[in-house]
Design an enzyme around this catalytic site. Sequence first.
Site, mmCIF file in Angstrom:
data_model
loop_
_atom_site.group_PDB
_atom_site.id
_atom_site.type_symbol
_atom_site.label_atom_id
_atom_site.label_comp_id
_atom_site.label_asym_id
_atom_site.label_seq_id
_atom_site.Cartn_x
_atom_site.Cartn_y
_atom_site.Cartn_z
ATOM 1 N N ASP A 97 -10.234 -17.695 -14.921
ATOM 2 C CA ASP A 97 -10.926 -18.114 -13.697
ATOM 3 C C ASP A 97 -12.028 -19.137 -13.994
ATOM 4 O O ASP A 97 -12.830 -18.932 -14.914
ATOM 5 C CB ASP A 97 -11.548 -16.854 -13.076
ATOM 6 C CG ASP A 97 -12.042 -17.071 -11.667
ATOM 7 O OD1 ASP A 97 -11.223 -17.295 -10.774
ATOM 8 O OD2 ASP A 97 -13.277 -16.996 -11.449
ATOM 9 N N ASP B 96 -1.795 -1.447 -3.805
ATOM 10 C CA ASP B 96 -2.162 -0.732 -5.018
ATOM 11 C C ASP B 96 -1.130 -0.912 -6.131
ATOM 12 O O ASP B 96 -0.072 -1.502 -5.919
ATOM 13 C CB ASP B 96 -2.400 0.759 -4.705
ATOM 14 C CG ASP B 96 -1.349 1.314 -3.739
ATOM 15 O OD1 ASP B 96 -0.153 1.149 -4.030
ATOM 16 O OD2 ASP B 96 -1.731 1.892 -2.689
ATOM 17 N N ASP C 53 -4.163 3.832 2.657
ATOM 18 C CA ASP C 53 -5.566 3.461 2.889
ATOM 19 C C ASP C 53 -5.698 2.004 3.345
ATOM 20 O O ASP C 53 -6.811 1.488 3.498
ATOM 21 C CB ASP C 53 -6.424 3.717 1.632
ATOM 22 C CG ASP C 53 -6.002 2.854 0.456
ATOM 23 O OD1 ASP C 53 -5.013 2.103 0.571
ATOM 24 O OD2 ASP C 53 -6.676 2.929 -0.598
ATOM 25 N N GLU D 96 -7.883 -21.954 -14.890
ATOM 26 C CA GLU D 96 -8.130 -22.505 -13.561
ATOM 27 C C GLU D 96 -9.319 -23.439 -13.744
ATOM 28 O O GLU D 96 -10.426 -22.991 -14.070
ATOM 29 C CB GLU D 96 -8.463 -21.412 -12.550
ATOM 30 C CG GLU D 96 -8.503 -21.984 -11.131
ATOM 31 C CD GLU D 96 -9.624 -21.440 -10.270
ATOM 32 O OE1 GLU D 96 -9.570 -21.589 -9.050
ATOM 33 O OE2 GLU D 96 -10.591 -20.878 -10.833
ATOM 34 N N ASN E 48 -0.512 4.569 -0.375
ATOM 35 C CA ASN E 48 -1.181 5.826 -0.012
ATOM 36 C C ASN E 48 -1.884 5.756 1.340
ATOM 37 O O ASN E 48 -2.701 6.610 1.665
ATOM 38 C CB ASN E 48 -2.162 6.257 -1.106
ATOM 39 C CG ASN E 48 -3.296 5.260 -1.267
ATOM 40 O OD1 ASN E 48 -3.251 4.166 -0.704
ATOM 41 N ND2 ASN E 48 -4.312 5.634 -2.012
ATOM 42 N N ASP F 153 0.856 -1.195 0.000
ATOM 43 C CA ASP F 153 0.000 0.000 0.000
ATOM 44 C C ASP F 153 0.885 1.236 0.000
ATOM 45 O O ASP F 153 1.740 1.385 0.866
ATOM 46 C CB ASP F 153 -0.890 -0.034 1.258
ATOM 47 C CG ASP F 153 -1.662 1.261 1.439
ATOM 48 O OD1 ASP F 153 -1.943 1.925 0.417
ATOM 49 O OD2 ASP F 153 -1.989 1.588 2.596
ATOM 50 N N HIS G 266 -3.964 -17.553 -3.871
ATOM 51 C CA HIS G 266 -4.823 -16.754 -2.985
ATOM 52 C C HIS G 266 -6.048 -17.513 -2.482
ATOM 53 O O HIS G 266 -6.841 -16.964 -1.723
ATOM 54 C CB HIS G 266 -5.269 -15.501 -3.744
ATOM 55 C CG HIS G 266 -6.153 -15.864 -4.907
ATOM 56 N ND1 HIS G 266 -5.697 -16.599 -5.987
ATOM 57 C CD2 HIS G 266 -7.464 -15.637 -5.142
ATOM 58 C CE1 HIS G 266 -6.689 -16.788 -6.836
ATOM 59 N NE2 HIS G 266 -7.782 -16.219 -6.345
HETATM 60 O O1 ISL Z 1 -11.780 -22.124 -3.056
HETATM 61 C C1 ISL Z 1 -12.690 -22.617 -3.639
HETATM 62 C C2 ISL Z 1 -14.081 -22.712 -3.181
HETATM 63 O O2 ISL Z 1 -14.309 -23.925 -2.561
HETATM 64 C C3 ISL Z 1 -12.450 -23.058 -4.924
HETATM 65 O O3 ISL Z 1 -13.336 -23.984 -5.389
HETATM 66 C C4 ISL Z 1 -12.527 -21.784 -5.720
HETATM 67 O O4 ISL Z 1 -13.757 -21.168 -5.534
HETATM 68 C C5 ISL Z 1 -12.369 -22.132 -7.114
HETATM 69 O O5 ISL Z 1 -11.045 -22.514 -7.188
HETATM 70 C C6 ISL Z 1 -12.616 -20.945 -7.993
HETATM 71 O O6 ISL Z 1 -11.747 -19.911 -7.659
HETATM 72 C C7 ISL Z 1 -11.725 -18.793 -8.474
HETATM 73 O O7 ISL Z 1 -12.995 -18.268 -8.715
HETATM 74 C C8 ISL Z 1 -13.698 -17.761 -7.587
HETATM 75 C C9 ISL Z 1 -12.845 -16.823 -6.742
HETATM 76 O O8 ISL Z 1 -13.474 -16.587 -5.524
HETATM 77 C C10 ISL Z 1 -11.478 -17.394 -6.487
HETATM 78 O O9 ISL Z 1 -10.683 -16.475 -5.776
HETATM 79 C C11 ISL Z 1 -10.881 -17.721 -7.822
HETATM 80 O O10 ISL Z 1 -9.558 -18.132 -7.760
HETATM 81 C C12 ISL Z 1 -14.894 -17.025 -8.134
HETATM 82 O O11 ISL Z 1 -14.499 -16.112 -9.110
HETATM 83 CA CA CA Z 2 -3.507 1.885 -1.235
#
Ligand code: ISL
Ligand code: CA
Length: 540
Positions: free
Chosen positions: A198, A29, A25, A251, A23, A21, A320
């Site tokens: 995704d 960023d 907040d 993914e 700034n 971060d 993440h």
């Molecule tokens: O962590 C999970 C839920 O049980 C996984 O099944 C996850 O939701 C799945 O891997 C999909 O993840 C992706 O799409 C999601 C988002 O929340 C995750 O951060 C992303 O990586 C919806 O967009």
């Molecule tokens: Ca920031």
Amino acid sequence: MEQYLKHDTVVYQIYPRSFLDTNGDGIGDLRGIIQKLDYLQDLGINTIWLSPVYKSPNDDNGYDIADYKAIQPEFGTMEDFEELIAEAKARGIGIIMDLVINHTSDEHEWFQRALAGEEKYRDYYIIRPGKNGKVPNNWGNFFADCPWAPFGDTGEYYLHLFSKKQPDLNWRNPAVLEEVKDIMRFWLEKGVQGFRCDVINIIWKTSLEDGKKQFALTGQEHYLSQPGCHEILRRLNEEVIKPYGAWTVGETVFVDIPKAKDLCSPERKELDMVFSFEHMECDQVGLKWFKTRLSLKKLMSTLTRWQKGLGWNANYFENHDQPRFISRFSDSQNYRKEASKLMAGLLMTLRGTPFLYEGQEIGMTNGDFADLSEIMDIESHNVWAMAKSLGIPAPMRWQMIKRTSRDNARTPMQWTSEANAGFTGGTPWLKVNGNHTSVNVESDLADPDGVHAFWKQMIALRKSSDVLCEGHFRSVLESGSVYAFERILGMRRMLTVCNLSAKEIPMPAQLKGWKNRVISNYDDSKAGMLRPFEFRLMQP
Ligand code: ISL
Ligand code: CA
């Protein structure tokens, strides 16, 4: 034309909210990322995967997009983004973006116009009347919720496989494909080198019939890797991705090896590679919220099957969505540094493109949350509510959340030992891990024996070795504690040895023929023994 994906591509995932971060907040960023480009260049990575930075009401931290062509104001401006691309490029670093096209935010203009009654936009989503006074079908939801929510006051429902604020798009409508192509070109024109797509294998819903009842997501047979999805991916690849020399990693949830092959074998011309989940499931029973002791044997055999099953894997141990792997497989109390380095060795020597996640390079561990009020993730809150409705007592519910919450990996990046780990001068959006006083970039960099130094060495080794980049994979040993495999290119061979246990053990007989140590995470690595969590790379 230049092809951006190379054999020596090494990807670093940034979760912008938690990176740096600038700034005050409390939210990371784009300027924070720009500031740390020298740091990333020095680490040796050559590609960044940016988790979503698009405009979003943040119900799911940016995975709910309200405007695909705008930067989230709390992250910065389009000028900042353009500067990031240019500055990264100047350091030999390419950027891939997250492409979230299974759903939009309910605050996206398309959904708002659909709600206002515009036919054109209604058909961008999946809206159905209820059935016998109930929702349209019996499907499950990824965030432990009902996947149908009332569509305004029409008496109808819209489908959302994730949060209520993430309505699923209707990919059967060709207009949706045209919109997405346009969005992708917009970013490719700005110099983006590709996309992490995704939940890409669930975009096409073949039917909305009831699904056969199952523990993990009833209804999935109607939308997992359907022919319609393959067709969309082929078109996006041919019409948008390849003309730019760009690349994609999908993914892909619930894929087995045959399904993954259908998505990323080169002759299919759909995706360049996929993230699979099987190796992330070696410590779960049925669903990821029910964790048990991690089975090392399962981990090894799963890695091997995928290495052999697919020509090229997208390799990762952290992101993440997952608790820190270091906290899952190892004794991170006593062997945090050793085990973090072992991860580096393993990740950099498997065949495929390695993806490391921010903080992994200094061995960050799971968050140290005290109770639910410190957890921000919508998924964790939904799971808490679900567990409560199942009558699971509060202390057990908390153990469940503490172990599985996605926030474990989303805690702010630990830059220094100062207040808030040097992540922010303000109040961080998510609690900083108390161990930042000892686990942080500054002190790790000052340690010649640090975790970072080892990652840096492994990344350099990986990029400079054609055996590691291109060699074939052959499993040599999968015992209860030792995982060993060869990488083979022509007459040349390298051997990876990982002691995944916290015990010192004799060198297994099968491995004794390998004489020359290329690198190890122990200075005092002994010939006939493997130290706890020792990683060793050998040559004949
Ligand atoms: O962590 C999970 C839920 O049980 C996984 O099944 C996850 O939701 C799945 O891997 C999909 O993840 C992706 O799409 C999601 C988002 O929340 C995750 O951060 C992303 O990586 C919806 O967009
Ligand atoms: Ca920031």
